[in-house]
Design a protein around this motif. Sequence first.
Motif, PDB file in Angstrom:
ATOM      1  N   ASP A  22      -7.721   9.987  -8.368  1.00 43.53           N
ATOM      2  CA  ASP A  22      -8.674   9.088  -9.158  1.00 43.53           C
ATOM      3  C   ASP A  22      -7.702   7.925  -9.803  1.00 43.53           C
ATOM      4  O   ASP A  22      -6.928   8.199 -10.499  1.00 43.53           O
ATOM      5  N   ARG A  23      -7.944   6.600  -9.181  1.00 49.22           N
ATOM      6  CA  ARG A  23      -7.317   5.575 -10.008  1.00 49.22           C
ATOM      7  C   ARG A  23      -8.262   4.391 -10.177  1.00 49.22           C
ATOM      8  O   ARG A  23      -9.351   4.185  -9.496  1.00 49.22           O
ATOM      9  N   PRO A  24      -7.947   3.554 -11.155  1.00 46.03           N
ATOM     10  CA  PRO A  24      -8.801   2.413 -11.394  1.00 46.03           C
ATOM     11  C   PRO A  24      -8.406   1.340 -10.603  1.00 46.03           C
ATOM     12  O   PRO A  24      -7.538   0.567 -10.695  1.00 46.03           O
ATOM     13  N   SER A  78      -9.128   7.082  -4.680  1.00 47.75           N
ATOM     14  CA  SER A  78      -7.965   7.817  -4.585  1.00 47.75           C
ATOM     15  C   SER A  78      -6.838   7.096  -3.598  1.00 47.75           C
ATOM     16  O   SER A  78      -7.188   6.139  -2.762  1.00 47.75           O
ATOM     17  N   PHE A  79      -5.521   7.659  -3.699  1.00 44.84           N
ATOM     18  CA  PHE A  79      -4.495   7.269  -2.784  1.00 44.84           C
ATOM     19  C   PHE A  79      -3.515   8.303  -2.717  1.00 44.84           C
ATOM     20  O   PHE A  79      -2.370   8.660  -3.451  1.00 44.84           O
ATOM     21  N   SER A  80      -3.533   8.835  -1.438  1.00 49.64           N
ATOM     22  CA  SER A  80      -2.458  10.183  -1.419  1.00 49.64           C
ATOM     23  C   SER A  80      -2.386  10.305   0.148  1.00 49.64           C
ATOM     24  O   SER A  80      -3.076   9.692   0.965  1.00 49.64           O
ATOM     25  N   THR A 110       8.326   6.762  -4.924  1.00 49.78           N
ATOM     26  CA  THR A 110       8.545   7.029  -6.029  1.00 49.78           C
ATOM     27  C   THR A 110       7.114   7.137  -6.696  1.00 49.78           C
ATOM     28  O   THR A 110       6.614   7.845  -7.528  1.00 49.78           O
ATOM     29  N   LEU A 111       5.689   6.633  -5.928  1.00 46.89           N
ATOM     30  CA  LEU A 111       4.625   6.483  -6.162  1.00 46.89           C
ATOM     31  C   LEU A 111       3.893   7.876  -6.252  1.00 46.89           C
ATOM     32  O   LEU A 111       4.166   8.499  -5.305  1.00 46.89           O
ATOM     33  N   PRO A 112       3.309   8.321  -7.349  1.00 49.17           N
ATOM     34  CA  PRO A 112       2.645   9.521  -7.344  1.00 49.17           C
ATOM     35  C   PRO A 112       1.429   9.582  -6.523  1.00 49.17           C
ATOM     36  O   PRO A 112       0.785   8.650  -6.264  1.00 49.17           O
ATOM     37  N   PRO A 148     -10.339   6.346   0.016  1.00 47.76           N
ATOM     38  CA  PRO A 148      -8.922   6.701   0.204  1.00 47.76           C
ATOM     39  C   PRO A 148      -7.901   5.809  -0.004  1.00 47.76           C
ATOM     40  O   PRO A 148      -6.783   5.826   0.000  1.00 47.76           O
ATOM     41  N   SER A 149      -8.113   4.532   0.562  1.00 49.79           N
ATOM     42  CA  SER A 149      -7.223   3.176   0.278  1.00 49.79           C
ATOM     43  C   SER A 149      -8.112   1.968   0.237  1.00 49.79           C
ATOM     44  O   SER A 149      -9.037   1.965   0.916  1.00 49.79           O
ATOM     45  N   ILE A 150      -7.278   0.993   0.063  1.00 47.30           N
ATOM     46  CA  ILE A 150      -7.793  -0.474   0.236  1.00 47.30           C
ATOM     47  C   ILE A 150      -8.183  -0.745   1.767  1.00 47.30           C
ATOM     48  O   ILE A 150      -9.338  -1.423   2.067  1.00 47.30           O
ATOM     49  N   GLN A 151      -7.330  -0.258   2.671  1.00 51.61           N
ATOM     50  CA  GLN A 151      -7.240  -0.508   3.924  1.00 51.61           C
ATOM     51  C   GLN A 151      -8.646   0.113   4.610  1.00 51.61           C
ATOM     52  O   GLN A 151      -9.504  -0.536   4.996  1.00 51.61           O
ATOM     53  N   SER A 152      -9.104   1.303   4.001  1.00 49.68           N
ATOM     54  CA  SER A 152     -10.234   2.017   4.566  1.00 49.68           C
ATOM     55  C   SER A 152     -11.458   1.222   3.826  1.00 49.68           C
ATOM     56  O   SER A 152     -12.627   0.982   4.601  1.00 49.68           O
ATOM     57  N   PHE A 209      -0.638  -6.067  -0.385  1.00 50.94           N
ATOM     58  CA  PHE A 209      -1.674  -6.852   0.275  1.00 50.94           C
ATOM     59  C   PHE A 209      -2.142  -6.213   1.611  1.00 50.94           C
ATOM     60  O   PHE A 209      -1.263  -5.638   2.160  1.00 50.94           O
ATOM     61  N   GLN A 210      -3.411  -6.705   2.071  1.00 53.41           N
ATOM     62  CA  GLN A 210      -3.482  -6.146   3.364  1.00 53.41           C
ATOM     63  C   GLN A 210      -4.540  -7.539   3.904  1.00 53.41           C
ATOM     64  O   GLN A 210      -4.828  -8.150   3.229  1.00 53.41           O
ATOM     65  N   GLY A 211      -4.538  -7.303   5.391  1.00 55.79           N
ATOM     66  CA  GLY A 211      -5.117  -8.328   6.170  1.00 55.79           C
ATOM     67  C   GLY A 211      -5.751  -7.470   7.172  1.00 55.79           C
ATOM     68  O   GLY A 211      -5.115  -6.628   7.997  1.00 55.79           O
ATOM     69  N   ASN A 229      -5.829  -7.801  -2.031  1.00 53.46           N
ATOM     70  CA  ASN A 229      -4.454  -7.724  -2.980  1.00 53.46           C
ATOM     71  C   ASN A 229      -4.745  -6.506  -3.827  1.00 53.46           C
ATOM     72  O   ASN A 229      -5.929  -6.619  -4.205  1.00 53.46           O
ATOM     73  N   ASN A 230      -3.691  -5.576  -4.180  1.00 54.13           N
ATOM     74  CA  ASN A 230      -3.932  -4.521  -4.921  1.00 54.13           C
ATOM     75  C   ASN A 230      -3.534  -4.809  -6.123  1.00 54.13           C
ATOM     76  O   ASN A 230      -2.342  -5.238  -6.460  1.00 54.13           O
ATOM     77  N   ARG A 231      -4.470  -4.693  -7.258  1.00 55.71           N
ATOM     78  CA  ARG A 231      -3.994  -4.958  -8.574  1.00 55.71           C
ATOM     79  C   ARG A 231      -4.584  -3.673  -9.491  1.00 55.71           C
ATOM     80  O   ARG A 231      -4.700  -3.855 -10.830  1.00 55.71           O
TER      81      ARG A 231
END
Length: 328
Positions: free
Chosen positions: A201-203, A184-186, A195-197, A248-252, A304-306, A276-278
């Motif tokens: 549940d995301r692929p 998820s990402f919220s 603008t991002l909803p 909940p995020s790529i960071q996590s 992206f995240q580092g 990198n978020n694709r």
Amino acid sequence: MTYEAAKERTMYYGKGDVWVFRSYAKPLTGVKVIPESSFSGRGNVLFGMNIKVAVKGEQFITSFTEGDNSLIVATDSMKNFILRHAADYTGATVEGFLEYASRSFLETYPQMTGVRMSAEQVPFEEIGVGNTNGIAASDLVFKYSHNESASATFVLEREGDSIIVAEHQSGVMNLRLIKVKGSSFSGFVRDEYTTLPETSDRPLFIFLNIHWKYTEIEDALDDTRGNYVDAEQIRDIAATVFHENNSPSIQSLIYHIGLRMLQNFSQLAEVSFESNNRTWETIALTVAEGPGSVFTEPRPPYGFQGFSMTREDLTAAQRNEAQQAGRV
Ligand SMILES: O=c1[nH]c(=O)c2[nH]c(=O)[nH]c2[nH]1
């Protein structure tokens, strides 16, 4: 010019794309098998590396300022030096080779004061071949893989009469993992620029480069000490944590992959990530029959995240967990 100014000057030269293919290197055996991975070693029938070397030394200044090549080791010779040392290498790890070849440069050429060498391993995968008993992995034919690969960087420097490892890092590069559901990402900042909803549940498709450093460099060089960590094991930890976590995020997600790496391998001092978020773009949420959806590649730009972590992060996480469980 003052000495300090000279010391800080950027000055190096070297060779990139030195492709080394060594057959029948020593098999890699000294790894601890972990629950997240079936990896227990590698035959090293083919040991391939794409190497980049850069050398430095104050004495090279006149090659730049006066065209004096008398101390220049031609980069063509550097390529030959690396290739010949591949024949003499008796170890099983990329890290060990980089340390050995870098040290040999400094031992051979006194005008060099530092060598930075990095490698991306060329992954050769087993492939099944059929015979009268069925299908079994060939010990002669291998598949050149374009998937993720192991990497390493070593910097060796002269310090007085000795040669020291000034920097070292191991890694797995270009790992690409897609999780079809369960991410998820919220809850992110919502303002006039948003603008991002929100999505429950995301692929989630991610590109990952993961690096790690050992507390004792010897563990990276010599697998027979039993503490070598292979890039395939780190890849499998990343996939396992991705599979298990409803992130909940790529960071996590990368934080939890890092914790698992530090948990499994007490010989590691530090781990770090570039992600990198694709995330695939959803075209159709439902399909004619069954639970499927239709996706396509995302458009640029990409996020992206580092992130880097040490053993202290693991200790803090374990302390928090214990507190939450009411055990402290
Ligand atoms: O995992 C994510 N982290 C972000 O910071 C971010 N930002 C964004 O637009 N999508 C995502 N996904």
